[in-house]
Design an enzyme around this catalytic site. Sequence first.
Site, PDB file in Angstrom:
ATOM      1  N   HIS A   1       0.814  -1.212   0.000  1.00 27.97           N
ATOM      2  CA  HIS A   1       0.000   0.000   0.000  1.00 27.97           C
ATOM      3  C   HIS A   1       0.854   1.272   0.000  1.00 27.97           C
ATOM      4  CE1 HIS A   1      -2.990  -2.781   2.271  1.00 27.97           C
ATOM      5  NE2 HIS A   1      -3.163  -2.897   0.969  1.00 27.97           N
TER       6      HIS A   1
HETATM    7  C1  LIG Z   1      -0.212  -7.662  -4.549  1.00 26.23           C
HETATM    8  C2  LIG Z   1      -1.115  -6.549  -4.107  1.00 26.23           C
HETATM    9  C3  LIG Z   1      -2.173  -6.839  -3.239  1.00 26.23           C
HETATM   10  C4  LIG Z   1      -3.012  -5.816  -2.806  1.00 26.23           C
HETATM   11  N1  LIG Z   1      -4.139  -6.132  -2.079  1.00 26.23           N
HETATM   12  C5  LIG Z   1      -5.057  -5.173  -1.831  1.00 26.23           C
HETATM   13  C6  LIG Z   1      -6.316  -5.505  -1.253  1.00 26.23           C
HETATM   14  O1  LIG Z   1      -6.610  -6.668  -0.975  1.00 26.23           O
HETATM   15  N2  LIG Z   1      -7.203  -4.494  -1.029  1.00 26.23           N
HETATM   16  C7  LIG Z   1      -6.920  -3.190  -1.315  1.00 26.23           C
HETATM   17  O2  LIG Z   1      -7.746  -2.325  -1.039  1.00 26.23           O
HETATM   18  N3  LIG Z   1      -5.726  -2.859  -1.865  1.00 26.23           N
HETATM   19  C8  LIG Z   1      -4.823  -3.812  -2.162  1.00 26.23           C
HETATM   20  N4  LIG Z   1      -3.651  -3.484  -2.795  1.00 26.23           N
HETATM   21  C9  LIG Z   1      -3.363  -2.065  -3.046  1.00 26.23           C
HETATM   22  C10 LIG Z   1      -4.202  -1.433  -4.164  1.00 26.23           C
HETATM   23  O3  LIG Z   1      -4.454  -2.358  -5.192  1.00 26.23           O
HETATM   24  C11 LIG Z   1      -3.458  -0.196  -4.683  1.00 26.23           C
HETATM   25  O4  LIG Z   1      -3.273   0.721  -3.619  1.00 26.23           O
HETATM   26  C12 LIG Z   1      -4.208   0.539  -5.787  1.00 26.23           C
HETATM   27  O5  LIG Z   1      -4.550  -0.349  -6.819  1.00 26.23           O
HETATM   28  C13 LIG Z   1      -3.355   1.679  -6.316  1.00 26.23           C
HETATM   29  O6  LIG Z   1      -4.027   2.308  -7.369  1.00 26.23           O
HETATM   30  P1  LIG Z   1      -3.305   3.392  -8.293  1.00 26.23           P
HETATM   31  O7  LIG Z   1      -4.343   3.876  -9.237  1.00 26.23           O
HETATM   32  O8  LIG Z   1      -2.612   4.369  -7.431  1.00 26.23           O
HETATM   33  O9  LIG Z   1      -2.153   2.597  -9.058  1.00 26.23           O
HETATM   34  P2  LIG Z   1      -2.221   1.262  -9.895  1.00 26.23           P
HETATM   35  O10 LIG Z   1      -3.527   0.583  -9.731  1.00 26.23           O
HETATM   36  O11 LIG Z   1      -1.002   0.491  -9.570  1.00 26.23           O
HETATM   37  O12 LIG Z   1      -2.201   1.769 -11.407  1.00 26.23           O
HETATM   38  C14 LIG Z   1      -1.107   2.385 -12.005  1.00 26.23           C
HETATM   39  C15 LIG Z   1      -1.127   2.008 -13.489  1.00 26.23           C
HETATM   40  O13 LIG Z   1      -0.266   2.883 -14.199  1.00 26.23           O
HETATM   41  C16 LIG Z   1       0.489   2.139 -15.135  1.00 26.23           C
HETATM   42  N5  LIG Z   1       1.713   2.900 -15.388  1.00 26.23           N
HETATM   43  C17 LIG Z   1       2.722   3.142 -14.513  1.00 26.23           C
HETATM   44  N6  LIG Z   1       3.670   3.897 -15.106  1.00 26.23           N
HETATM   45  C18 LIG Z   1       3.250   4.151 -16.371  1.00 26.23           C
HETATM   46  C19 LIG Z   1       3.791   4.883 -17.455  1.00 26.23           C
HETATM   47  N7  LIG Z   1       4.960   5.521 -17.348  1.00 26.23           N
HETATM   48  N8  LIG Z   1       3.097   4.928 -18.612  1.00 26.23           N
HETATM   49  C20 LIG Z   1       1.911   4.298 -18.734  1.00 26.23           C
HETATM   50  N9  LIG Z   1       1.351   3.573 -17.730  1.00 26.23           N
HETATM   51  C21 LIG Z   1       2.005   3.519 -16.555  1.00 26.23           C
HETATM   52  C22 LIG Z   1       0.720   0.823 -14.426  1.00 26.23           C
HETATM   53  O14 LIG Z   1       1.070  -0.201 -15.332  1.00 26.23           O
HETATM   54  C23 LIG Z   1      -0.604   0.587 -13.745  1.00 26.23           C
HETATM   55  O15 LIG Z   1      -1.510  -0.084 -14.580  1.00 26.23           O
HETATM   56  C24 LIG Z   1      -2.776  -4.481  -3.234  1.00 26.23           C
HETATM   57  C25 LIG Z   1      -1.731  -4.196  -4.108  1.00 26.23           C
HETATM   58  C26 LIG Z   1      -0.906  -5.209  -4.557  1.00 26.23           C
HETATM   59  C27 LIG Z   1       0.209  -4.896  -5.519  1.00 26.23           C
END
Ligand SMILES: Cc1cc2nc3c(=O)[nH]c(=O)nc-3n(C[C@H](O)[C@H](O)[C@H](O)COP(=O)(O)OP(=O)(O)OC[C@H]3O[C@@H](n4cnc5c(N)ncnc54)[C@H](O)[C@@H]3O)c2cc1C
Length: 533
Positions: free
Chosen positions: A468
Amino acid sequence: MFDYVIVGAGSAGCILANKLSENPSNQVCLLESGPEDSSPLIRIPMGVASLMKSKKYNWLFESTASPYQNNRQIFCPRGKGIGGSSSVNAMLYVRGNAWDYDYWAELGNDGWSYNEVLPYFKAYENQERGEDKYHGVGGGLNVADGRSNHPFAKIFIDAAQQAGHIINYDFNGEKQDGVGFFQATQKNGERCSSANAFLHPIRQRPNLTVITGAHATHILLEGNIATGVEYISNKKTFRVIAKKEVILSGGAFNSPQLLLLSGIGPVDELNRHKIPVKHELEGVGQNLQEHVDIHIVTKTYGPPAVSIRPKGLLQQSKELIRYIRERKGQMTSCVTESGGFIKSTPHQSVPDLQLQFIAGAVDDHGRNIRMLLKYGYTTMVSLLRPKSRGSITLKSNNPLDNPEIQLNLLAEQEDVDSLLAGIKLARDVLAQPAFDPLRREEILPGNHVQSNDALVKYLREKSEHNYHPVGTCKMGNDEMSVVNSRLKVHGINNLRVADASIMPSLIGGNTNAPTIMIGAKAADMILADNNTE
Ligand SMILES: Cc1cc2nc3c(=O)[nH]c(=O)nc-3n(C[C@H](O)[C@H](O)[C@H](O)COP(=O)(O)OP(=O)(O)OC[C@H]3O[C@@H](n4cnc5c(N)ncnc54)[C@H](O)[C@@H]3O)c2cc1C
């Protein structure tokens, strides 16, 4: 030429793409570095175990040597592809504590108090238990009770009750305190990622362009105005122009990396990599916060403990058939089916520890095969609001290099003390009569590890984190903040960050639903500021 360009199709990016393209006159482009989310491993909840090692769907980051964790490199999985981390996560539906959002508002972030964010959680939720003061129905994100019902999960709750903890039927309701079953972002026994919830249903909109395999390399700037994004796809360079705004949703590791690559960040760091300074912003990549956690693994006698021993595998194959027929059973498990939120000391005003219980012996993010060959159960203890702070910097000015992740977990003695208290509280639960029929010896840290010194040594040797990361483009008005409370990057026009990185402080819970809330709220602010609702 687009109105809005969003970088990253993760938890926040998918709902942003949905809401910004609702009005057909807005042209929206969503860039995603990874592939489509077509794998059954993403759809079937237990596929999460394989996704932990997938080069295709996971960035598989490693931190730099973590000084307070015996200089170990810490594995940092992150989703890559449509749905981002919501396509590889464990699907626990947890919003955090109401206190967390009131604290954000107290820090000066207008509009982010619990009462102001609750309508967003409700609006985008389809709570299968029905609507009430805290929950909504009809939203895209399906929230369901577990369909696995592993018998060990209930035993954990019984034991916690015997240890004096209260039962909580809804961690996202009136109070977070207590133990119980987690709800999951699943529908009909399948994962409900942010993409399933918000992107796939509207993917055909003619005003929405989704480009996968498109890795953003820098933000195009004219003076202090963001005008588009440059990206690499199949080794070729392309540009997309944003007439109105560029929105970064690459997550807490990648959004600060992209700002730095674009010349926005601390001057020393930009100079170190010979990146021309476009705008000095000290806080970019700083303030990294993460839930540090520790496992207690106990040996048991055999199935139904999940394992890869012959009997365990036989059980899994029966479970697979059950899943195909009924969409129920262990294949639908969100790994940690039960757990709870407790206080390390009675004087804490809100729970500062999360317990998560797994019906199998797990070590090293489930990658330790020798551990999976044992019959056991695992209790994870996570510290919800650690004081330690890490950072994201650059390994080089090559946009295809991974960011440099310095987690710095357990740097602060207070974090060590709280987690130590957590181990003791978890052991107390595990010692209760409910576990008598299951309990054999403790595998990790081991029954012989009892003194505070020995437990601290164990913490430094084995602690990990709960996936997280937040805070690296924090919202606020102080000199270390990166975006304001409308998520606009300080000093740059037409550029916002909307993802987990903007959280000024880590919330007391899992971060998927809160990040979706951030994406939804960001979209409303973007549309309002551009008069394009
Ligand atoms: C293994 C794991 C288990 C988890 N379990 C839980 C859970 O059970 N419950 C919960 O609430 N949370 C959980 N989390 C945390 C939660 O999923 C994340 O906090 C949340 O998804 C983050 O969202 P975000 O939009 O910030 O980033 P992300 O969902 O990570 O999205 C970022 C996206 O941007 C893309 N990207 C990055 N850099 C670039 C670039 N330069 N150009 C184009 N695309 C790019 C990436 O490929 C990705 O698809 C877990 C996370 C992980 C990894």
